[in-house]
Design a protein around this motif. Structure first.
Motif, mmCIF file in Angstrom:
data_model
loop_
_atom_site.group_PDB
_atom_site.id
_atom_site.type_symbol
_atom_site.label_atom_id
_atom_site.label_comp_id
_atom_site.label_asym_id
_atom_site.label_seq_id
_atom_site.Cartn_x
_atom_site.Cartn_y
_atom_site.Cartn_z
ATOM 1 N N CYS A 18 0.828 -1.204 0.000
ATOM 2 C CA CYS A 18 0.000 0.000 0.000
ATOM 3 C C CYS A 18 0.862 1.253 0.000
ATOM 4 C CB CYS A 18 -0.921 0.003 1.214
ATOM 5 S SG CYS A 18 -2.206 -1.284 1.146
ATOM 6 N N ALA A 19 1.980 1.207 0.769
ATOM 7 C CA ALA A 19 2.851 2.371 0.844
ATOM 8 C C ALA A 19 3.461 2.680 -0.507
ATOM 9 C CB ALA A 19 3.955 2.141 1.884
ATOM 10 N N ASN A 20 3.723 1.642 -1.332
ATOM 11 C CA ASN A 20 4.363 1.834 -2.616
ATOM 12 C C ASN A 20 3.366 2.059 -3.746
ATOM 13 O OD1 ASN A 20 6.708 1.391 -1.264
ATOM 14 N ND2 ASN A 20 6.985 -0.714 -1.950
ATOM 15 N N ALA A 21 2.067 1.969 -3.447
ATOM 16 C CA ALA A 21 1.069 2.127 -4.502
ATOM 17 C C ALA A 21 1.205 3.497 -5.135
ATOM 18 C CB ALA A 21 -0.326 1.945 -3.917
ATOM 19 N N GLY A 22 1.183 3.550 -6.464
ATOM 20 C CA GLY A 22 1.261 4.819 -7.161
ATOM 21 C C GLY A 22 2.660 5.330 -7.394
ATOM 22 N N ALA A 23 3.709 4.604 -6.972
ATOM 23 C CA ALA A 23 5.079 5.050 -7.194
ATOM 24 C C ALA A 23 5.454 4.891 -8.653
ATOM 25 C CB ALA A 23 6.042 4.250 -6.318
ATOM 26 N N VAL A 24 6.182 5.861 -9.192
ATOM 27 C CA VAL A 24 6.713 5.759 -10.538
ATOM 28 C C VAL A 24 7.597 4.514 -10.614
ATOM 29 C CG1 VAL A 24 8.106 6.908 -12.299
ATOM 30 C CG2 VAL A 24 6.648 8.257 -10.789
ATOM 31 N N THR A 25 7.371 3.675 -11.622
ATOM 32 C CA THR A 25 8.058 2.389 -11.691
ATOM 33 C C THR A 25 8.437 2.071 -13.131
ATOM 34 O OG1 THR A 25 6.725 1.573 -9.839
ATOM 35 C CG2 THR A 25 7.903 -0.073 -11.120
ATOM 36 N N LEU A 26 9.622 1.496 -13.313
ATOM 37 C CA LEU A 26 10.014 0.956 -14.604
ATOM 38 C C LEU A 26 9.421 -0.439 -14.683
ATOM 39 C CD1 LEU A 26 11.702 1.760 -17.074
ATOM 40 C CD2 LEU A 26 13.665 0.650 -15.994
ATOM 41 N N ASN A 27 8.377 -0.590 -15.484
ATOM 42 C CA ASN A 27 7.559 -1.796 -15.446
ATOM 43 C C ASN A 27 8.172 -2.914 -16.290
ATOM 44 O OD1 ASN A 27 5.572 -3.741 -15.428
ATOM 45 N ND2 ASN A 27 3.897 -2.345 -15.908
ATOM 46 N N PRO A 28 8.624 -4.003 -15.672
ATOM 47 C CA PRO A 28 9.216 -5.099 -16.451
ATOM 48 C C PRO A 28 8.200 -5.813 -17.332
ATOM 49 C CG PRO A 28 8.929 -5.781 -14.166
ATOM 50 C CD PRO A 28 8.602 -4.316 -14.222
ATOM 51 N N LYS A 29 6.908 -5.606 -17.093
ATOM 52 C CA LYS A 29 5.862 -6.235 -17.906
ATOM 53 C C LYS A 29 5.619 -5.490 -19.221
ATOM 54 C CE LYS A 29 4.813 -9.362 -14.758
ATOM 55 N NZ LYS A 29 5.054 -10.805 -14.972
ATOM 56 N N GLY A 30 6.217 -4.295 -19.381
ATOM 57 C CA GLY A 30 6.165 -3.608 -20.660
ATOM 58 C C GLY A 30 4.995 -2.682 -20.887
#
Length: 492
Positions: A18-30
């Motif tokens: 929950c704390a990390n929800a919405g964090a900018v992320t480099l998505n490995p799923k593409g």
């Protein structure tokens, strides 16, 4: 007791999620809201093909920007309106047969764009870096547009049943490939802005660098950034750069922008005051690793593409008045460079360190001068030590060139490492994680290795080319701010 421990552990995992929800992320799923394509080129008779896919049930407005490779100045930009389940395709080719001409965007795709792309294509422009008012100290010729990188940012999803959604929707005839919007000229600037909502992470993309004459093809997937924004970014079509990589945001009460980064193989969320620092954190690497193939009997050649996708926001005084700013230590200036450095280590396929003329016989390896990577896109061309350094890269024909060769004789294949945690100038401070101030070491970088093999003996009179492309592997390191970098340092 055991049930209590498990329940507590599960609660901690959920709390972390929950704390990390919405964090900018480099998505490995593409999939994401932002796509980064590390390289386009029209050098050496090549074209670059782009494909952008909307996998969702609602339309999207996306901003496409082509950045030249020296300093990331924009040389082409426009909006693309993707209807639900739509794909937009385009190609970058040369505007003329001249090797010093500029690049040209061509597309036969039917999706709506603003401005519309004519049948003959749109030539890339030098206006952002040429002339006394725009010059950044780099070359001012149109040739500068021939290679660089591409960034696509979702400005917003299109509200279903809105005027914009109805205009960009493809009218189907029942025949595959025949659907098209009825009239893209009806798009109204005010309506477009009003019809946008916060975008979902449902954009994907790929590219391919193709040489028809030589029969080579280098395909790759775009880097996808998810949770870049929680609001629509396009508030006015007249506001320039209101939706670039500095626009990363969150809905946190303190206005900070969180970014989830893998450090020591584990995810860790940092929070930054500026959106551009959060994006840079995603790509921070203290080292990158990849292979090198130069086998003479295979006529093999290898290029590494090193793209620093946020560099201009730290080195270009036109974008950052206080340039240079960390993680880069020098501003972009004449003759068109902003130095970034990395120590290089070359090995053969059997563990021999070949950057040292003694191999491993002499004990401690000698320290070679660092490799300077002065451009936002730098091409590293590898060559055998007994050969002269090339003037353009052998695979892509890049002129944004640096070369590396072993000092040990006879090296033809193996792997290399570049270390970017060169000094404290190459670090990104200002993040908070685990309740304290944290610094990531190295540089924000992405890219890939590409090799080509030429088989002159496929059949009598027949030539065969084989090519491959592989994303760089990397590591990230982090320490509490104010502590010098160390191999075993940790932010956990």
């Amino acid at each position: 007791m055991k049930k209590q421990v498990l329940a507590t552990a599960a609660g901690l995992v959920l709390a972390g999620a929950c704390a990390n929800a919405g964090a900018v992320t480099l998505n490995p799923k593409g999939l994401g809201q932002v796509l980064l394509f590390p390289y386009y080129t029209v050098n050496k008779g090549q074209d670059t093909l782009l494909s952008v896919v909307n996998v969702s049930d609602v339309g999207k407005a996306v901003h496409v920007r082509f950045h030249e490779g020296y300093n990331g100045r924009v040389v082409m930009d426009f909006l693309v309106f993707l209807s639900p389940h739509d794909v937009w395709t385009a190609g970058v080719t040369t505007a003329s047969d001249s090797a010093t001409g500029g690049a040209l965007l061509v597309s036969s795709d039917r999706s709506c764009t603003l401005p519309q792309i004519p049948a003959g294509g749109i030539a890339f422009s030098s206006v952002t870096y040429s002339g006394a008012s725009a010059s950044d100290g780099g070359p001012q010729t149109i040739e500068r547009t021939r290679e660089g990188h591409v960034q696509i940012i979702t400005d917003g999803d299109i509200r279903p049943d809105s005027p914009t959604a109805r205009i960009v929707e493809h009218v189907q005839t029942g025949a595959p490939g025949a659907g098209a919007p009825a009239d893209c000229s009806q798009l109204d600037s005010a309506s477009v802005v009003a019809d946008l909502v916060a975008p979902a992470n449902t954009l994907a993309g790929s590219a391919g660098i193709v040489n028809v004459d030589e029969g080579t093809y280098f395909p790759y997937n775009a880097e996808a950034i998810s949770d870049f924004t929680h609001v629509p970014l396009l508030t006015s079509l007249s506001v320039v750069d209101a939706d670039d990589l500095r626009s990363a945001n969150s809905d946190s009460a303190d206005g900070g922008v969180p970014a989830t980064v893998f450090v020591d193989g584990k995810p860790l969320t940092f929070t930054y005051a500026r959106g551009i620092d959060a994006v840079s954190a995603l790509f921070m690497a203290d080292s990158i690793y990849n292979e090198v193939l130069l086998t003479q009997s295979l006529n093999a050649a290898t290029d590494w593409i090193l793209t620093f996708p946020t560099k201009r926001f730290y080195v270009d005084p036109g974008l950052e008045p206080e340039a240079p700013a960390l993680p880069f230590g020098e501003a972009f200036q004449a003759p068109g460079e902003a130095a970034a450095r990395g120590m290089h280590y070359l090995y053969d396929a059997e563990e021999l360190y070949v950057s040292d003329p003694c191999g491993q016989v002499c004990g401690t390896p000698i320290m070679l001068p660092p490799l300077n990577m002065p451009y936002e896109v730098t091409s590293v061309a590898f060559h055998r030590g007994e050969e002269a350094a090339p003037t353009v890269s052998p695979v892509f024909g890049s002129r944004l060139l640096r070369t590396l060769a072993p000092t040990y004789p006879g090296w033809q294949t193996g792997w290399a490492r570049l270390d970017f945690a060169y000094d404290e100038q190459q670090s990104l401070p200002g993040g908070t994680a685990n309740g304290g101030s944290r610094t990531l070491f190295g540089l924000p970088v992405t890219g890939f290795m590409a090799y080509n093999i030429v088989n002159t003996q496929a059949q009598p009179g027949r030539l065969a080319n084989y090519s491959g492309l592989f994303r760089h592997r990397s590591t990230a390191s982090c320490l509490p701010s104010g502590v010098a970098p160390a191999p075993d340092g940790s932010c956990f």
